[in-house]
Design a protein around this motif. Structure first.
Motif, PDB file in Angstrom:
ATOM      1  N   LYS A  66       0.808  -1.213   0.000  1.00 49.78           N
ATOM      2  CA  LYS A  66       0.000   0.000   0.000  1.00 49.78           C
ATOM      3  C   LYS A  66       0.847   1.271   0.000  1.00 49.78           C
ATOM      4  N   SER A  67       1.918   1.281   0.766  1.00 49.91           N
ATOM      5  CA  SER A  67       2.745   2.491   0.851  1.00 49.91           C
ATOM      6  C   SER A  67       3.330   2.842  -0.509  1.00 49.91           C
ATOM      7  N   ALA A  68       3.849   1.847  -1.233  1.00 53.94           N
ATOM      8  CA  ALA A  68       4.415   2.088  -2.558  1.00 53.94           C
ATOM      9  C   ALA A  68       3.343   2.534  -3.546  1.00 53.94           C
ATOM     10  N   ALA A  69       2.120   1.996  -3.392  1.00 50.67           N
ATOM     11  CA  ALA A  69       1.015   2.393  -4.266  1.00 50.67           C
ATOM     12  C   ALA A  69       0.678   3.871  -4.080  1.00 50.67           C
ATOM     13  N   ILE A  70       0.577   4.302  -2.815  1.00 46.21           N
ATOM     14  CA  ILE A  70       0.260   5.709  -2.527  1.00 46.21           C
ATOM     15  C   ILE A  70       1.378   6.619  -3.027  1.00 46.21           C
ATOM     16  N   LEU A  71       2.620   6.209  -2.809  1.00 47.34           N
ATOM     17  CA  LEU A  71       3.756   7.022  -3.233  1.00 47.34           C
ATOM     18  C   LEU A  71       3.866   7.080  -4.755  1.00 47.34           C
ATOM     19  N   SER A  72       3.479   6.016  -5.435  1.00 45.51           N
ATOM     20  CA  SER A  72       3.459   6.036  -6.900  1.00 45.51           C
ATOM     21  C   SER A  72       2.384   6.986  -7.404  1.00 45.51           C
ATOM     22  N   ALA A  73       1.285   7.087  -6.656  1.00 37.64           N
ATOM     23  CA  ALA A  73       0.243   8.055  -7.002  1.00 37.64           C
ATOM     24  C   ALA A  73       0.778   9.481  -6.873  1.00 37.64           C
ATOM     25  N   VAL A  74       1.597   9.704  -5.843  1.00 39.16           N
ATOM     26  CA  VAL A  74       2.251  11.009  -5.678  1.00 39.16           C
ATOM     27  C   VAL A  74       3.176  11.268  -6.863  1.00 39.16           C
ATOM     28  N   GLU A  75       3.908  10.240  -7.294  1.00 43.15           N
ATOM     29  CA  GLU A  75       4.775  10.359  -8.464  1.00 43.15           C
ATOM     30  C   GLU A  75       3.985  10.749  -9.706  1.00 43.15           C
ATOM     31  N   ALA A  76       2.776  10.201  -9.835  1.00 44.83           N
ATOM     32  CA  ALA A  76       1.932  10.523 -10.986  1.00 44.83           C
ATOM     33  C   ALA A  76       1.474  11.971 -10.944  1.00 44.83           C
ATOM     34  N   ALA A  77       1.235  12.483  -9.728  1.00 49.76           N
ATOM     35  CA  ALA A  77       0.728  13.851  -9.580  1.00 49.76           C
ATOM     36  C   ALA A  77       1.817  14.903  -9.773  1.00 49.76           C
ATOM     37  N   ILE A  78       3.048  14.592  -9.366  1.00 51.27           N
ATOM     38  CA  ILE A  78       4.126  15.591  -9.400  1.00 51.27           C
ATOM     39  C   ILE A  78       4.393  16.134 -10.812  1.00 51.27           C
ATOM     40  N   PRO A  79       4.520  15.288 -11.866  1.00 52.91           N
ATOM     41  CA  PRO A  79       4.747  15.850 -13.208  1.00 52.91           C
ATOM     42  C   PRO A  79       3.618  16.757 -13.676  1.00 52.91           C
ATOM     43  N   ILE A  80       2.373  16.413 -13.287  1.00 54.60           N
ATOM     44  CA  ILE A  80       1.234  17.240 -13.677  1.00 54.60           C
ATOM     45  C   ILE A  80       1.311  18.603 -13.001  1.00 54.60           C
ATOM     46  N   VAL A  81       1.570  18.597 -11.685  1.00 60.12           N
ATOM     47  CA  VAL A  81       1.691  19.852 -10.941  1.00 60.12           C
ATOM     48  C   VAL A  81       2.847  20.681 -11.494  1.00 60.12           C
ATOM     49  N   ASN A  82       3.966  20.018 -11.768  1.00 64.17           N
ATOM     50  CA  ASN A  82       5.142  20.705 -12.301  1.00 64.17           C
ATOM     51  C   ASN A  82       4.835  21.349 -13.647  1.00 64.17           C
ATOM     52  N   PHE A  83       4.112  20.620 -14.507  1.00 66.71           N
ATOM     53  CA  PHE A  83       3.745  21.122 -15.834  1.00 66.71           C
ATOM     54  C   PHE A  83       2.829  22.339 -15.724  1.00 66.71           C
ATOM     55  N   VAL A  84       1.853  22.264 -14.824  1.00 61.73           N
ATOM     56  CA  VAL A  84       0.922  23.386 -14.635  1.00 61.73           C
ATOM     57  C   VAL A  84       1.668  24.643 -14.174  1.00 61.73           C
ATOM     58  N   PHE A  85       2.592  24.474 -13.236  1.00 61.11           N
ATOM     59  CA  PHE A  85       3.370  25.609 -12.747  1.00 61.11           C
ATOM     60  C   PHE A  85       4.172  26.257 -13.871  1.00 61.11           C
ATOM     61  N   GLU A  86       4.793  25.424 -14.717  1.00 64.67           N
ATOM     62  CA  GLU A  86       5.578  25.957 -15.821  1.00 64.67           C
ATOM     63  C   GLU A  86       4.687  26.621 -16.860  1.00 64.67           C
ATOM     64  N   LYS A  87       3.549  25.999 -17.143  1.00 63.57           N
ATOM     65  CA  LYS A  87       2.629  26.513 -18.154  1.00 63.57           C
ATOM     66  C   LYS A  87       2.051  27.859 -17.739  1.00 63.57           C
ATOM     67  N   LYS A  88       1.711  27.989 -16.467  1.00 67.73           N
ATOM     68  CA  LYS A  88       1.141  29.230 -15.953  1.00 67.73           C
ATOM     69  C   LYS A  88       2.217  30.252 -15.566  1.00 67.73           C
ATOM     70  N   ARG A  89       3.471  29.813 -15.681  1.00 63.27           N
ATOM     71  CA  ARG A  89       4.601  30.661 -15.306  1.00 63.27           C
ATOM     72  C   ARG A  89       4.551  31.053 -13.830  1.00 63.27           C
ATOM     73  N   TRP A  90       4.042  30.147 -13.021  1.00 63.60           N
ATOM     74  CA  TRP A  90       4.029  30.376 -11.573  1.00 63.60           C
ATOM     75  C   TRP A  90       5.382  30.002 -10.994  1.00 63.60           C
ATOM     76  N   LYS A  91       5.845  30.776 -10.079  1.00 62.52           N
ATOM     77  CA  LYS A  91       7.107  30.472  -9.414  1.00 62.52           C
ATOM     78  C   LYS A  91       6.863  29.389  -8.373  1.00 62.52           C
ATOM     79  N   LYS A  92       7.728  28.384  -8.392  1.00 61.06           N
ATOM     80  CA  LYS A  92       7.580  27.293  -7.421  1.00 61.06           C
ATOM     81  C   LYS A  92       8.038  27.778  -6.044  1.00 61.06           C
ATOM     82  N   HIS A  93       7.141  27.687  -5.099  1.00 64.29           N
ATOM     83  CA  HIS A  93       7.447  28.134  -3.740  1.00 64.29           C
ATOM     84  C   HIS A  93       7.979  26.960  -2.937  1.00 64.29           C
TER      85      HIS A  93
END
Length: 321
Positions: A50-77
């Motif tokens: 279960k722990s690896a499954a949840i962490l893999s879900a986090v891995e899936a979310a990180i590229p999306i969040v990173n892409f949105v920040f770059e696309k919107k030109r938001w500075k990563k805090h």
């Protein structure tokens, strides 16, 4: 049966991720990476981890969040990374049974570190450390799917690092009647230094095809005379022009460009390395003047290209990965 399928999916996931890196659209690449991460989520659920499954879900979310920040030109805090580390620590604490079960959390910590680095070599090293940690976890848990999948991942990452470390030869540019290609060829032929003696940043479409993959920034002539708002619309832009200059975003050329040229190109506004940037003919002229007046690596190639741009085109695009 569930364990067998889980192990098979652990082998399939890195293959999906590798294939995704060859796609010709950053949206498709992102989609492929997310699909790979989701495949890992399903695999770990079937394996009962279960722990690896949840962490893999986090891995899936990180590229999306990173892409949105770059696309919107938001500075990563910094708080963004605090939240990620808080999630990882929470998962580690909640699912703690023995020290071995901490390894997936440690692996994802390396993944978070990877997105914090701009230099590609550090980025890839973090990914190797992540895959190595999962590999150790697979060995200790005796899960062949995790072992094989991460061996594939590690081999691919190391091969990529070796390939790009050897890629130092200056591209041979063949004139095909195109004014830009001819001008660039003249500039590169006049420079007798070898690639190992100086820094190479800008490559041609021919060299890009030899390298393969899609992880390139493209500097492209603007051939249309339209209002600025229409010029940056996706339907008016087509990637992979044969007379464009390219930056290899997977190797040191990208870092060299950022260190030497980012301020010049970014003087009119922040340069979006994941989006569409348009420069007018007047801005191109200013960039040309700044480049000519400074001691910059590989500037002759860019100068020749910009001169063609100013004389024949309506400015240019800098197209992100």
């Amino acid at each position: 049966m569930a364990v067998l399928i889980g192990n098979i999916l652990n082998i399939i996931a890195p293959i999906i991720q590798i294939l995704a890196s060859t796609l010709k659209s950053k949206i498709k690449v992102l989609f492929g990476i997310v699909i790979a991460a989701v495949t890992w989520v399903i695999a770990y659920i079937l394996l009962g981890i279960k722990s690896a499954a949840i962490l893999s879900a986090v891995e899936a979310a990180i590229p999306i969040v990173n892409f949105v920040f770059e696309k919107k030109r938001w500075k990563k805090h910094w708080s963004m990374y605090v939240v990620l580390f808080a999630i990882i620590i929470t998962v580690a604490v909640v699912f703690y049974e023995n020290p071995i079960e901490l390894l997936p959390s440690i692996a994802v910590v390396f993944f978070v570190f990877s997105i914090m680095f701009d230099k590609q070599v550090y980025f890839r090293l973090c990914l190797i450390l992540m895959a190595s940690t999962f590999l150790i976890y697979g060995i200790l848990k005796m899960q062949f799917g995790i072992i094989v999948g991460n061996v594939i991942d590690i081999v691919f990452l190391i091969a990529t690092m070796i390939f790009y470390s050897l890629k130092k030869e200056k591209p041979t540019i063949t004139a095909d009647g195109n004014a830009a290609t001819s001008a660039i060829e003249t500039a590169t032929e006049s420079n007798t230094e070898t690639a190992t003696e100086r820094s190479e940043i800008f490559i041609t479409d021919e060299k890009r095809k030899e390298i393969g993959g899609t992880c390139f920034h493209e500097i492209q002539f603007c051939t249309k005379d339209l209002p600025a708002k229409k010029l940056v619309q996706l339907n008016n832009i087509h990637n992979w022009a044969t007379d464009s200059l390219y930056l290899d975003a997977m190797f040191d050329e990208d870092d060299l460009f950022y260190k030497n040229y980012n301020n010049i190109f970014g003087q009119f506004g922040k340069l979006d390395y994941f989006g569409i940037n348009y420069f007018t003919k007047e801005q191109a002229q200013k960039i040309l003047s700044d480049v000519q007046s400074q001691d910059l690596p590989d500037k002759d190639t860019l100068i020749a290209w910009l001169e063609v741009c100013i004389n024949n085109y309506n400015g240019f695009y800098f197209l992100g990965v």
